[in-house]
Structure formats: C-alpha cells, structure tokens
Design a protein around this motif. Sequence first.
Motif, PDB file in Angstrom:
ATOM      1  N   TRP A  65       0.843  -1.198   0.000  1.00 37.52           N
ATOM      2  CA  TRP A  65       0.000   0.000   0.000  1.00 37.52           C
ATOM      3  C   TRP A  65       0.879   1.249   0.000  1.00 37.52           C
ATOM      4  N   ARG A 142      -7.482   3.616   4.531  1.00 36.30           N
ATOM      5  CA  ARG A 142      -8.342   3.167   3.428  1.00 36.30           C
ATOM      6  C   ARG A 142      -7.532   2.406   2.378  1.00 36.30           C
ATOM      7  N   ARG A 143      -6.376   2.961   1.994  1.00 36.47           N
ATOM      8  CA  ARG A 143      -5.569   2.286   0.982  1.00 36.47           C
ATOM      9  C   ARG A 143      -5.060   0.937   1.466  1.00 36.47           C
ATOM     10  N   CYS A 145      -6.607  -1.026   3.722  1.00 33.80           N
ATOM     11  CA  CYS A 145      -7.757  -1.933   3.747  1.00 33.80           C
ATOM     12  C   CYS A 145      -8.127  -2.410   2.353  1.00 33.80           C
ATOM     13  N   GLN A 146      -8.055  -1.519   1.388  1.00 30.19           N
ATOM     14  CA  GLN A 146      -8.373  -1.909   0.015  1.00 30.19           C
ATOM     15  C   GLN A 146      -7.360  -2.927  -0.511  1.00 30.19           C
ATOM     16  N   THR A 150      -8.205  -6.824  -1.421  1.00 30.69           N
ATOM     17  CA  THR A 150      -7.948  -7.239  -2.805  1.00 30.69           C
ATOM     18  C   THR A 150      -7.471  -8.687  -2.860  1.00 30.69           C
ATOM     19  N   TYR A 153     -10.615 -11.132  -0.577  1.00 31.64           N
ATOM     20  CA  TYR A 153     -11.985 -11.279  -1.070  1.00 31.64           C
ATOM     21  C   TYR A 153     -12.264 -12.663  -1.640  1.00 31.64           C
ATOM     22  N   TYR A 176     -14.255   0.328   4.846  1.00 33.13           N
ATOM     23  CA  TYR A 176     -13.316   0.312   3.722  1.00 33.13           C
ATOM     24  C   TYR A 176     -13.174  -1.092   3.136  1.00 33.13           C
ATOM     25  N   GLN A 180     -14.410  -2.283  -0.778  1.00 30.21           N
ATOM     26  CA  GLN A 180     -13.505  -2.929  -1.727  1.00 30.21           C
ATOM     27  C   GLN A 180     -14.010  -4.305  -2.136  1.00 30.21           C
ATOM     28  N   LYS A 183     -16.684  -3.900  -4.741  1.00 28.86           N
ATOM     29  CA  LYS A 183     -16.123  -3.445  -6.007  1.00 28.86           C
ATOM     30  C   LYS A 183     -15.477  -4.599  -6.772  1.00 28.86           C
TER      31      LYS A 183
END
Length: 448
Positions: A65, A142-143, A145-146, A150, A153, A176, A180, A183
């Motif tokens: 990140w 946030r970055r 967690c995303q 990724t 998931y 967050y 993600q 998305k």
Amino acid sequence: MSWVDEVLEKQVKERWPWQKEFIQAVTEFVNAVRPVLESDPKYKKHAILERIIVPERTIIFRVTWERDNGDIEVNYGYRIQMNSALGPYKGGLRFHPTVNLSVLKFLAFEQIFKNSLTGLPLGGGKGGSNFDPKGKSDDEVRRFCQAFMTELYRHVGSDIDVPAGDIGVGAREIGYLFGQYKKIANLHDGGVLTGKTVGWGGSLIRPEATGYGCVYFAEEMLKTKGDSIGGKRVLISGSGNVAQYAAEKVNQLGGKVISLSDSGGTVIDEDGISGEKWEYVMELKNVKRGRIKEYVEKFPTAKYYEGKRPWGLAEAEIAMPCATQNELDLDDAKALVKNGCMVVAEGSNMPTTLEATDYLLENKVLFAPGKASNAGGVATSGLEMSQNSMRLFWTKEEVDSKLHNIMVNIHQSCLDAAKEFGHPGNYVVGANIAGFLRVAKAMIDQGF
C-alpha cells in the motif's frame, strides 16, 4: 504417555515450539477436556484432537500500500480458517504490530469453542495483519484496507468465511473493507463482514456486545452464590470497546468501576468511573484517540500509575481483564486474592496466564475463561448475520435481550458440563468441554 499427551507434545509443542500463544491455548484446552478425550475411545479412533488443532486452511499474503507521501509499504496479511464443522468460519480481523501466526492460530483455535458455545451455526477463524493503524491518516488506512481485501476477497463470503473487527479494526476499517469487496467481487453480500455501521447493515448493540456479555456472565456466576454485581468494586483493564461497555453495564447494574488502562498505564478512581467520567473516556478514546493518562488531568482526584496494570493497585471484588493476552500473571492473581477478589471474568482473549488461572481456581475465585465470558461479541455478530439474511432490523432492546439470553445459556452450559464431568463450578473445564462436544459431534457426524 497417553495418546492425548503424545498429541500435545509431538504435534503441538515439538512441531511449533516458537508459537507460544498457540501452545498455551491448546494446553489449557487439552487439560480441561482430558476427562472427555480419555473416557471415550471414539475421539482417538476419529483422531478428533489431531484434526481440531490443525487449521483447515492457512492463508498468508502480501499487502502492498502507499503512504500519503508516496512511499510504498509492505505488510503481511493472514486468514486462519480453523474449523468449519458447525458453519462458515467466523472470527475477527486484527490490525496490530504484534500480529503473527502464533497469535492468530491461538485466537482462531479459541474461536472454535467460543462460537460453539453460542449455539449458533458458526465455525472458527481469525485473521489480520501486522499493520498498525495508529498514527495513520484515514486515506492511508483506506488504501491499506483496500489492498488487504484485494487478496482476501477470494477467500470470504457469507456462506464461507465471515470476518469481523478486532483490535485495530473498527467500523471505519470494516467500511473500507466492505466497499472494496463489493467493487472487486461485483456482489453486495451484506453478510460477508460483521461490525458494519448501522446505516448499511450493521446491528445495534454490536459495539457494546462483548463488554455487556462479559458483565452478564459475571452476574450469572454471582447468582450461583446468591449475590450480584450491585455494590461491588470492579477493576477493568483496557479502555477500548470491550472495557468501555463493560464499565457501562457494571454501572447500570449498580457496581462501581474503579479502573481503566491502556498500554501506557492505569487510572484508579476510587469515586467510580461513571456518568460524566465515563462519557469523557468515550470521547477521549473514540474521538480524540488520546491516552488514558489524560483522565487525571480532567479529574485530578484520580491517580495514574504509569506502566502498571490495575490488578494490585486497589481492592475490588470483581476483576475484568479486557485488554490483551497474558496481561494477568501469577503475581497479579495473588494480589487479587489478597485484596478480596471473588470473580474474574475475561473480557479479552486469554488475558490470564495458565499459572494465574490455576492459582485463582485453587483459591476458589469464580473464574470465567474468555471463550465463554467474551462470547457476546461473536454472538451479536451472528445476530447481525441473521438480520442481513432476513433483511430485518431489530431494535436495541431486541438485540440486547437476545444477547442476554445467549450469555445466560452459555453460563448454564458451562455449569452443566463441569458438573457432569466431575468438576462442579469450574468454568474452565465446563466451557472447554461444552464447546468441544458440539464441534466433535459435528466432525464425527460429517466424517469431517
């Protein structure tokens, strides 16, 4: 050497000697359920112990990140999917520098039996990262967690694995992570995470649940002696969600909370931490993200003990360790007994060392292990999953009532199991046996 000892020595202690927390958790469990394991040959025949101590799946991944200044950071990400005999894996995500495989395996192992005790169809799991959200901006969190989701998931889902929050993972982080997930997966699976904000699928009482549940369990223990929390002095460690809401419920039941703490030290307030003082702690820790030592600047009649834990600092009838593992050792246990402690109810996971637990039990202190007394959090997460599945939203009173009933039932299950297997009143034995029996039966029934 019995087969039980052989498994403990060769498949845990010799195989994973550096995993101290995991060894401690398995040792406590094995010592508690030994009467069951050795009394019925089916557990050896089906290799239940050998199977239950090994995760069904261990997922380790890189999390890359970007800092606000453009620097690239790399952390480890983990998910331990320990046992799914009773249902989808269920357990929190912990973001803290101390996170490693040993810590997460111990937490996932404990989660199996904690979830079993609730009576809900939930397996056990745990995960997290050595990422530290403290000192990070919202954008950095946030970055991270995303980037974490990724990879994660592909391993989670409402019928597969349902993570929740833990240390370092609150509603902000869950939000967050969920965004993600939607998305990437192109799926609005409302039950994939619990601990969500109430406005988009979360449950009322979820932040309060672990602390409330711990106090409900302590109250049930006292009832067995014809007593109650009313009028009792209570030492609480920690000052996060669990400690905050344990303090609130103690106050509601007429007890007096005289301590809170954080990693820097402990505040002792002989006048009690309630009303305006409790509200100040909520603002200090949740809004300002301050340190507990600031409490004495606001309320100078209180005392702050830097680098100290609360257990030997004041007399109290009840102690609730609500911070982290192994925060209450043998010397602390001796101090509690000397100062008249009647009840120890664990609000965090394995906060009491094995030596301290033995000493408290030997001295007739009512002792509730975390897998029983802090099960309120996962119980309410299960209730959140039910609401998501049924597209319902229960009131605060409805959720609190269901939580209270679950904790009463867990207490009774522990009492019954302890009595049945010759250890009346021993909640360590009762909790481990009651949790184990349900999981073991499912594993045998399913050929799992």
